[in-house]
Every structure is written in C-alpha cells, then in structure tokens.
Design a protein around this motif. Structure first.
Motif, PDB file in Angstrom:
ATOM      1  N   GLY A 139       4.922   4.462   9.238  1.00 22.61           N
ATOM      2  CA  GLY A 139       5.738   5.467   8.539  1.00 22.61           C
ATOM      3  C   GLY A 139       5.449   5.589   7.064  1.00 22.61           C
ATOM      4  O   GLY A 139       5.918   6.527   6.414  1.00 22.61           O
ATOM      5  N   CYS A 140       4.689   4.673   6.476  1.00 24.32           N
ATOM      6  CA  CYS A 140       4.517   4.665   5.022  1.00 24.32           C
ATOM      7  C   CYS A 140       3.324   5.525   4.602  1.00 24.32           C
ATOM      8  O   CYS A 140       2.173   5.163   4.858  1.00 24.32           O
ATOM      9  CB  CYS A 140       4.315   3.228   4.540  1.00 24.32           C
ATOM     10  N   VAL A 141       3.599   6.631   3.922  1.00 26.00           N
ATOM     11  CA  VAL A 141       2.502   7.523   3.514  1.00 26.00           C
ATOM     12  C   VAL A 141       1.634   6.888   2.421  1.00 26.00           C
ATOM     13  O   VAL A 141       0.470   7.242   2.260  1.00 26.00           O
ATOM     14  CB  VAL A 141       3.018   8.909   3.046  1.00 26.00           C
ATOM     15  N   ALA A 142       2.203   5.944   1.672  1.00 23.60           N
ATOM     16  CA  ALA A 142       1.434   5.308   0.593  1.00 23.60           C
ATOM     17  C   ALA A 142       0.646   4.085   1.082  1.00 23.60           C
ATOM     18  O   ALA A 142      -0.108   3.485   0.319  1.00 23.60           O
ATOM     19  CB  ALA A 142       2.386   4.886  -0.519  1.00 23.60           C
ATOM     20  N   ASP A 143       0.851   3.725   2.342  1.00 24.07           N
ATOM     21  CA  ASP A 143       0.163   2.593   2.946  1.00 24.07           C
ATOM     22  C   ASP A 143       0.406   1.272   2.197  1.00 24.07           C
ATOM     23  O   ASP A 143      -0.520   0.511   1.932  1.00 24.07           O
ATOM     24  CB  ASP A 143      -1.359   2.894   3.024  1.00 24.07           C
ATOM     25  N   VAL A 144       1.663   1.034   1.836  1.00 27.90           N
ATOM     26  CA  VAL A 144       1.986  -0.218   1.131  1.00 27.90           C
ATOM     27  C   VAL A 144       3.203  -0.935   1.738  1.00 27.90           C
ATOM     28  O   VAL A 144       3.863  -1.711   1.060  1.00 27.90           O
ATOM     29  CB  VAL A 144       2.240   0.023  -0.383  1.00 27.90           C
ATOM     30  N   ALA A 145       3.483  -0.659   3.018  1.00 29.40           N
ATOM     31  CA  ALA A 145       4.693  -1.252   3.605  1.00 29.40           C
ATOM     32  C   ALA A 145       4.396  -2.359   4.606  1.00 29.40           C
ATOM     33  O   ALA A 145       5.317  -2.959   5.138  1.00 29.40           O
ATOM     34  CB  ALA A 145       5.514  -0.157   4.297  1.00 29.40           C
ATOM     35  N   ASP A 146       3.134  -2.626   4.862  1.00 28.59           N
ATOM     36  CA  ASP A 146       2.749  -3.491   5.979  1.00 28.59           C
ATOM     37  C   ASP A 146       3.047  -4.975   5.705  1.00 28.59           C
ATOM     38  O   ASP A 146       2.369  -5.611   4.903  1.00 28.59           O
ATOM     39  CB  ASP A 146       1.243  -3.294   6.211  1.00 28.59           C
ATOM     40  N   PRO A 147       4.041  -5.565   6.383  1.00 27.82           N
ATOM     41  CA  PRO A 147       4.361  -6.975   6.131  1.00 27.82           C
ATOM     42  C   PRO A 147       3.213  -7.904   6.501  1.00 27.82           C
ATOM     43  O   PRO A 147       2.975  -8.900   5.822  1.00 27.82           O
ATOM     44  CB  PRO A 147       5.566  -7.257   7.033  1.00 27.82           C
ATOM     45  N   CYS A 148       2.478  -7.585   7.556  1.00 23.40           N
ATOM     46  CA  CYS A 148       1.375  -8.446   7.989  1.00 23.40           C
ATOM     47  C   CYS A 148       0.329  -8.529   6.874  1.00 23.40           C
ATOM     48  O   CYS A 148      -0.160  -9.613   6.537  1.00 23.40           O
ATOM     49  CB  CYS A 148       0.778  -7.861   9.268  1.00 23.40           C
ATOM     50  N   ASP A 149       0.047  -7.379   6.281  1.00 21.98           N
ATOM     51  CA  ASP A 149      -0.933  -7.314   5.208  1.00 21.98           C
ATOM     52  C   ASP A 149      -0.452  -8.108   3.980  1.00 21.98           C
ATOM     53  O   ASP A 149      -1.191  -8.914   3.402  1.00 21.98           O
ATOM     54  CB  ASP A 149      -1.155  -5.828   4.857  1.00 21.98           C
ATOM     55  N   VAL A 150       0.805  -7.883   3.600  1.00 21.02           N
ATOM     56  CA  VAL A 150       1.354  -8.577   2.424  1.00 21.02           C
ATOM     57  C   VAL A 150       1.349 -10.089   2.655  1.00 21.02           C
ATOM     58  O   VAL A 150       0.884 -10.864   1.799  1.00 21.02           O
ATOM     59  CB  VAL A 150       2.802  -8.095   2.146  1.00 21.02           C
ATOM     60  N   TYR A 151       1.842 -10.516   3.805  1.00 17.16           N
ATOM     61  CA  TYR A 151       1.946 -11.955   4.058  1.00 17.16           C
ATOM     62  C   TYR A 151       0.549 -12.586   4.155  1.00 17.16           C
ATOM     63  O   TYR A 151       0.335 -13.687   3.638  1.00 17.16           O
ATOM     64  CB  TYR A 151       2.762 -12.212   5.329  1.00 17.16           C
ATOM     65  N   ASN A 152      -0.394 -11.893   4.774  1.00 17.58           N
ATOM     66  CA  ASN A 152      -1.763 -12.444   4.835  1.00 17.58           C
ATOM     67  C   ASN A 152      -2.372 -12.542   3.441  1.00 17.58           C
ATOM     68  O   ASN A 152      -3.033 -13.532   3.114  1.00 17.58           O
ATOM     69  CB  ASN A 152      -2.644 -11.575   5.733  1.00 17.58           C
ATOM     70  N   LYS A 153      -2.138 -11.526   2.603  1.00 17.36           N
ATOM     71  CA  LYS A 153      -2.709 -11.563   1.231  1.00 17.36           C
ATOM     72  C   LYS A 153      -2.122 -12.722   0.436  1.00 17.36           C
ATOM     73  O   LYS A 153      -2.847 -13.422  -0.283  1.00 17.36           O
ATOM     74  CB  LYS A 153      -2.414 -10.239   0.516  1.00 17.36           C
ATOM     75  N   LEU A 154      -0.803 -12.931   0.554  1.00 20.30           N
ATOM     76  CA  LEU A 154      -0.186 -14.042  -0.179  1.00 20.30           C
ATOM     77  C   LEU A 154      -0.757 -15.377   0.311  1.00 20.30           C
ATOM     78  O   LEU A 154      -1.047 -16.270  -0.480  1.00 20.30           O
ATOM     79  CB  LEU A 154       1.336 -14.034   0.029  1.00 20.30           C
ATOM     80  N   HIS A 155      -0.932 -15.485   1.611  1.00 19.09           N
ATOM     81  CA  HIS A 155      -1.473 -16.718   2.190  1.00 19.09           C
ATOM     82  C   HIS A 155      -2.905 -16.938   1.716  1.00 19.09           C
ATOM     83  O   HIS A 155      -3.291 -18.053   1.322  1.00 19.09           O
ATOM     84  CB  HIS A 155      -1.406 -16.631   3.721  1.00 19.09           C
ATOM     85  N   GLN A 156      -3.694 -15.851   1.705  1.00 17.96           N
ATOM     86  CA  GLN A 156      -5.089 -15.970   1.247  1.00 17.96           C
ATOM     87  C   GLN A 156      -5.143 -16.411  -0.215  1.00 17.96           C
ATOM     88  O   GLN A 156      -5.951 -17.251  -0.601  1.00 17.96           O
ATOM     89  CB  GLN A 156      -5.819 -14.634   1.408  1.00 17.96           C
TER      90      GLN A 156
END
Ligand code: SF4
Ligand code: SF4
Length: 289
Positions: free
Chosen positions: A265-282
């Motif tokens: 649903g996010c037109v700006a492509d910045v809502a993905d929890p999987c992406d955020v959590y993976n980036k923080l982990h990386q």
C-alpha cells in the motif's frame, strides 16, 4: 473493527442523563481468513477482550464465526513464514484447505462443528489428511519470496538498541508522505479516535470511534498545540518500535504477522517492516565486525 462505529448513545432529560451502549450486532460468518490474519485476531482479542474489556469488540467477536483457508499462493511482499504465522492450529472455528476438486475442513471449535452439521460433508480419508499436512508443511513455507534474515525473537533487542539511531530513521523516512496507509491496512494496528457529537436541536447525541494511525501528522497532537511526534522520522520510528518492541513488552507478541499489506500500500516504498528490520540487523552485524 469497523472504520467508524457508534459505541454509545445518550439522551438528556430534565432529571436524568441516559446512556446506552450500541445494540448488539448480528452474527457474522467470515470466510477465507489467512492463518496470519488469525494470528492478528488473536492478538487483538488479547488486547480488547483480555486486557481492555472493550464491550463493542467483545460482542462482535463472540458473534463471529471464523473460517480460515490455508494459503497456496502469497503476495511477493509477504514474509509470514519468517514470522511463524504462515500456518496455524488455533484461532479458527473451521479451516479450509483447497484440494483441487474439493475442500478439506479442519474443525477448530464446537461452534465450527455445529455450523458444519448443516453442510454436505463426509469424513476425510487418510490420504486427504496426509495431503493437508503436506500442503501445510511443504507447500506453504515455500510460498514466500521475502524473509527476515534473523529470528523475530531478536527484534525487541535490535529495536531497543536502535531507538536513538536517528540517522537511520531520518534516512529511511525521507520520502514518507504521512498518508497513514500503512497503519490503515495493517491487521495488528488498532488505534482509534473518539468523537462526541450532539444532534442539532435535540438533547441527544452519540460517541463514535474511527480508525486513527500513528503515521498521520496530528496523531500525537495534544491540547496546547503540542505535537510530541512532530517529525516524520519520529512517527516512522514509533511505528516500527511498536510493532517489534513495545507491543512485545506489553503483551508478549510481535505485532507484525508478515502479511506485507503495508508494503503493497505504500506509494513511497518506505513501509516494509521486513526491509527495515533486516537493514537494522545488517548495520549491527557490520558494526560487530
Ligand atoms: S510509510 Fe508509506 S504508507 Fe506509511 S505513511 Fe509513509 S508514505 Fe504512507
Ligand atoms: S506491519 Fe505490515 S507486514 Fe506487518 S502486519 Fe502490519 S501490514 Fe502486515
């Protein structure tokens, strides 16, 4: 929970002030619920029935028969297998599995069993039971292209450690439009606002509630023209903290079941929890080296 609902009606008389809760809703049968959404409903039950004792929610919930369906296809944004929510043994009255030319039905509750009494069913064969197990154990886990790169049990710690990582939150939220879509589509987001209204020229009125969302700019506005999450990065951080840490601390659940609706649903492509959590982990892994 409906987008908007009347929870209370009132009438003033000369001697009295009468209030009554909205009438009990009629029963509903909800068909085709994915296992991850059944996990979300169980989370909401814990909050609205076991903890807050929210009467309108409890009435609706008790008057609903939940019929789940095992997934055999998944959105490319979903990551339910990583969150342990791709299949379930609980939370449903009946669970369907598509076997091609027929459906297998698992019975979860007595209410489900009674409902099934009126249907044209027969006992499943051993081969059909085996096929359901094969679908749950072998087909469903392979449906998800997206995955969390670490155990969700680590999320609360990773988030707590990154609360002050404002460079990350500012960078990630730069293109966010504060539209609130990610909140509105999420099955575990449950915040609402309450409005009181009065009928014109009458001594009566009602209290209604409507969905609200922490990404909306005025969500954290309070009296005195203060907004304690004025910056988009603060609101963004709050959403991810809430899903992976705050709700866990309070209720013992990670409040993301990996459905991927926010990402779609996010037109700006910045809502993905999987992406955020993976980036923080990386980032953490890189610093540890
Ligand atoms: S993250 Fe995306 S969906 Fe959520 S408020 Fe920002 S722009 Fe809207
Ligand atoms: S945060 Fe996104 S992926 Fe997680 S449950 Fe909510 S909508 Fe689904």
């Amino acid at each position: 929970m409906p987008q908007r609902e009347t929870i209370l009606e009132y009438r003033e008389t000369e001697e009295n002030f009468e209030m009554r809760a909205k009438a009990e809703p009629e029963g509903k049968v909800i068909v085709g619920i994915h296992p991850y959404d059944l996990f979300a409903i169980e989370q909401l039950d814990k909050i609205f029935i076991d903890t807050l004792r929210d009467e309108p929610y409890r009435q609706k919930r008790e008057n609903s028969l939940l019929i789940g369906v095992n997934m055999q296809d998944a959105s490319e944004t979903a990551f339910a297998a990583s969150m342990g929510t791709a299949t379930t043994d609980t939370g449903y009255d009946l669970m369907l599995t598509d076997l091609g030319d027929r459906f297998a039905v698992n019975i979860g509750t007595l209410e489900g069993k009674e409902f099934l009494n009126s249907a044209d069913v027969r006992k499943a064969s051993a081969a059909e039971i085996q096929e359901v197990e094969r679908i749950e154990d072998e087909v469903v886990p392979d449906l998800f292209e997206k995955e969390l790169e670490f155990s969700p049990a680590l999320l609360p710690t990773i988030l707590e450690e990154n609360y002050d990582n404002m460079d990350f939150w500012e960078d990630y939220s730069e293109n966010c439009l504060s539209c609130g879509t990610c909140n509105m589509v999420c099955p575990t987001c449950y915040c609402f606002s309450v409005d009181m209204s009065r009928d014109l020229g009458e001594n009566s009125g009602r209290e209604t509630r409507r969905w609200d969302g922490c990404l909306l700019e005025d969500f954290a506005s309070v009296a005195g023209d203060e907004n304690f999450r004025e910056e988009v990065a603060q609101r963004h951080r709050h959403r991810f903290m809430r899903k992976g840490w705050y709700i866990y601390e309070r209720y013992g659940d990670i409040a993301c079941i990996g459905c991927g609706r926010c990402t779609s649903g996010c037109v700006a492509d910045v809502a993905d929890p999987c992406d955020v959590y993976n980036k923080l982990h990386q980032e953490e892994q890189a610093h540890a080296q």
